[in-house]
Motif scaffolding. Sequence first.
Motif, PDB file in Angstrom:
ATOM      1  N   LEU A 142      56.463 114.953 -16.871  1.00  7.49           N
ATOM      2  CA  LEU A 142      55.223 114.299 -16.448  1.00  7.49           C
ATOM      3  C   LEU A 142      55.465 112.822 -16.142  1.00  7.49           C
ATOM      4  CD1 LEU A 142      52.146 114.392 -16.061  1.00  7.49           C
ATOM      5  CD2 LEU A 142      51.920 113.871 -18.500  1.00  7.49           C
ATOM      6  N   ILE A 143      56.216 112.156 -17.020  1.00  2.00           N
ATOM      7  CA  ILE A 143      56.547 110.749 -16.789  1.00  2.00           C
ATOM      8  C   ILE A 143      57.372 110.602 -15.519  1.00  2.00           C
ATOM      9  CG2 ILE A 143      57.843 108.786 -17.702  1.00  2.00           C
ATOM     10  CD1 ILE A 143      57.044 109.772 -20.508  1.00  2.00           C
ATOM     11  N   SER A 144      58.289 111.539 -15.295  1.00  2.00           N
ATOM     12  CA  SER A 144      59.100 111.502 -14.078  1.00  2.00           C
ATOM     13  C   SER A 144      58.225 111.650 -12.835  1.00  2.00           C
ATOM     14  CB  SER A 144      60.144 112.619 -14.117  1.00  2.00           C
ATOM     15  OG  SER A 144      60.944 112.608 -12.960  1.00  2.00           O
ATOM     16  N   ALA A 145      57.221 112.528 -12.905  1.00  7.52           N
ATOM     17  CA  ALA A 145      56.315 112.724 -11.766  1.00  7.52           C
ATOM     18  C   ALA A 145      55.540 111.449 -11.453  1.00  7.52           C
ATOM     19  CB  ALA A 145      55.356 113.875 -12.062  1.00  7.52           C
ATOM     20  N   ILE A 146      55.054 110.778 -12.498  1.00  7.04           N
ATOM     21  CA  ILE A 146      54.340 109.516 -12.289  1.00  7.04           C
ATOM     22  C   ILE A 146      55.267 108.465 -11.689  1.00  7.04           C
ATOM     23  CG2 ILE A 146      53.123 107.633 -13.458  1.00  7.04           C
ATOM     24  CD1 ILE A 146      52.161 109.731 -15.498  1.00  7.04           C
ATOM     25  N   ALA A 147      56.507 108.425 -12.179  1.00  8.72           N
ATOM     26  CA  ALA A 147      57.478 107.454 -11.657  1.00  8.72           C
ATOM     27  C   ALA A 147      57.779 107.713 -10.188  1.00  8.72           C
ATOM     28  CB  ALA A 147      58.764 107.517 -12.487  1.00  8.72           C
TER      29      ALA A 147
END
Length: 297
Positions: A98-103
């Motif tokens: 999820l954090i990777s998607a936001i990044a």
Amino acid sequence: MSLELFLQHFFNALTLGSLYGLIAIGYTMVYGILRLINFAHGDILMLGAYFVFYGTTLFCLPWPVAVVVAILGSAALGVLMDKIAYRPLRDAPRISALISAIAVSFFLESLAVVVFTGLPRPVHQPEWLISIITIGGARLMPLTLLVPGVTAILVAALLYVVYHTKPGLAMQAISKDIETTRMLGVSVDKIIALTFAIGSALAAASGIMWALRYPQINPYMGVFPGFKAFIAAVFGGIGSIQGAVIGGLLLGFIEIMAVAFFPELSGYRDAFAFILLVVVLLVKPTGLFGEKQKEKI
């Protein structure tokens, strides 16, 4: 309200809802397989619109050719995004993905600002799409009818792929149990890459139609349509293609018709979507057509 005015609002709502539904499909396909919300999906929409803009202005491609190139380029970008940002995190906790998607979302928006500049760009609309036609007394552009038609064709083609082809059956199997599907000899990574390619291609198609409908593009143009399409996917039942389309249509009608019948609420139009999200999560968290998923700890 006169019949002519009602038809005007009806077709506007149908167009907006079709766009929301088409964008929502990308969210629901990725979530259905990986249980991941791809927050960069709205930015693929933006890039698809920019690809057409520069294809026609910088490279002087005919508009239909630029559209095809933009859709194929966006599909390739979706595959690349999966390979770089998501595949290495397949076995990591979901919060990492999820954090990777936001990044990735922030990266694409910032990259677009650097490459394309932050200035809004006007979009050329082909004459045959904006000439006025009359239906039942309502004055409409052919684009208003083209968007639901193209959406219906793309959704029908997608449903055929998902339910009547081997890659589609593999997608369904992965959505149920990814490890068992891998042990049966299915190339899971290739099927997931295909899912990202299809979702990104649909996002590009919706971005192109969005830019034609609202003829201006900028690096952040995909943010609000992306948020609203995500809400549509949750409303319809995230993980369900049919639910995403129906959720998008309902959201489009709620936005347009609420303002049509209550003009004093026009300043709160964007709030309707987020109010709907809260209500759905409180009343029916799985959405209209969603299935309960067992979370893995």
